[in-house]
Design an enzyme around this catalytic site. Structure first.
Site, short mmCIF file in Angstrom:
data_model
loop_
_atom_site.label_atom_id
_atom_site.label_comp_id
_atom_site.label_asym_id
_atom_site.label_seq_id
_atom_site.Cartn_x
_atom_site.Cartn_y
_atom_site.Cartn_z
N SER A 96 -0.23 1.65 10.06
CA SER A 96 -0.64 2.96 10.59
C SER A 96 -1.60 3.70 9.66
CB SER A 96 0.59 3.84 10.85
OG SER A 96 1.24 4.17 9.63
N LYS A 134 1.96 8.91 5.44
CA LYS A 134 0.96 9.48 6.34
C LYS A 134 0.03 10.39 5.53
CE LYS A 134 3.09 7.75 9.95
NZ LYS A 134 2.54 6.59 10.69
#
Length: 250
Positions: A50, A91
């Site tokens: 991701s 993230k």
């Protein structure tokens, strides 16, 4: 004892002293760098893609332990949020408390109406699609993956009552570098696209200086340790040369 022998003996003592100092200093730098690095940094393995291409699936990263209040926009953080899952996640912070996040104008993310340049995104892809104007609650962070099309991030939690954000105290560390694999080895760049916003971007951690200290310490230890054998070999050569010269004169 001849003058030459006394000079050689003096040089030998000086060299031995300097060698000992080099080894001692090298040990301090080498061990100190490792110990201090272990205190400041934590290794993590990133399980998904991701954050590609910045960080790939299975990459090993080094993250500096920080307090959540130190987080700035653009930081890549390790955090754990119960409503997102049981494992730590990695993230990128794109918004902090009070920011208005939206996407997309000309394919670019906007923060407080300012288009953000994001060179770390996969080439040829838009920032993300379908984010309505969202205000980040105070004391919280809005997080996105760099591989926006496949990232389970704040965009899939927009209806959680906190606009998809996580609390600052959920942050455990800030990623400074990729340590493995070697083809991605290196420090993460600080994104200049967020630099013009209030608070700016974070400064790099001390990882580079710690690596320099460890490498310098290793060089000093090896160099200082090698002095003895090298000096003895050179001494034997000089001794053999002097003996041959004396025999020739005799």
């Amino acid at each position: 004892m001849s003058r030459t022998q006394r000079t050689d003996e003096g040089r030998g003592r000086l060299g031995s002293t300097l060698s000992s100092i080099a080894v001692a200093l090298g040990c301090v730098l080498f061990l100190g760098g490792f110990v201090w690095g272990a205190v400041l940094y934590q290794p993590y393995t990133v399980p998904t893609g991701s954050m590609a291409p910045t960080i790939g699936s299975g990459d090993r990263v080094l993250a500096q332990r920080i307090d959540g209040d130190e987080v700035r926009r653009g930081d890549v953080v390790v955090f754990k949020q119960k409503t997102w899952g049981d494992l730590p996640m990695v993230k990128r912070v794109v918004g902090i408390g009070g920011d208005r996040i939206a996407c997309c104008e000309d394919g670019k993310l906007t923060v407080n109406g300012k288009e953000i340049a994001e060179p770390y995104l996969p080439k040829g892809k838009f920032a993300v699609s379908g984010i309505p104007t969202t205000t980040v609650p105070k004391g919280r962070l809005f997080l996105l993956g760099d591989e926006r099309s496949g990232s389970l991030d704040s965009t899939v939690h927009l209806d959680d009552g906190q606009n998809g954000s996580v609390p600052r105290d959920a942050v455990r560390a800030r990623v400074d570098a990729v340590a493995w694999p070697t083809d991605r080895l290196g420090m993460l760049e600080r994104p200049e696209g967020f630099a013009g916003l209030p608070g700016g971007i974070s400064e790099p951690g001390p990882l580079r200086m710690l690596v320099i200290a460890v490498v310098a310490g290793m060089v000093l230890v090896l160099g200082g340790g090698a002095y003895g054998p090298v000096a003895k070999r050179m001494g034997r050569r000089r001794g053999s040369g002097s003996a041959r010269e004396a025999a020739s004169v005799g």
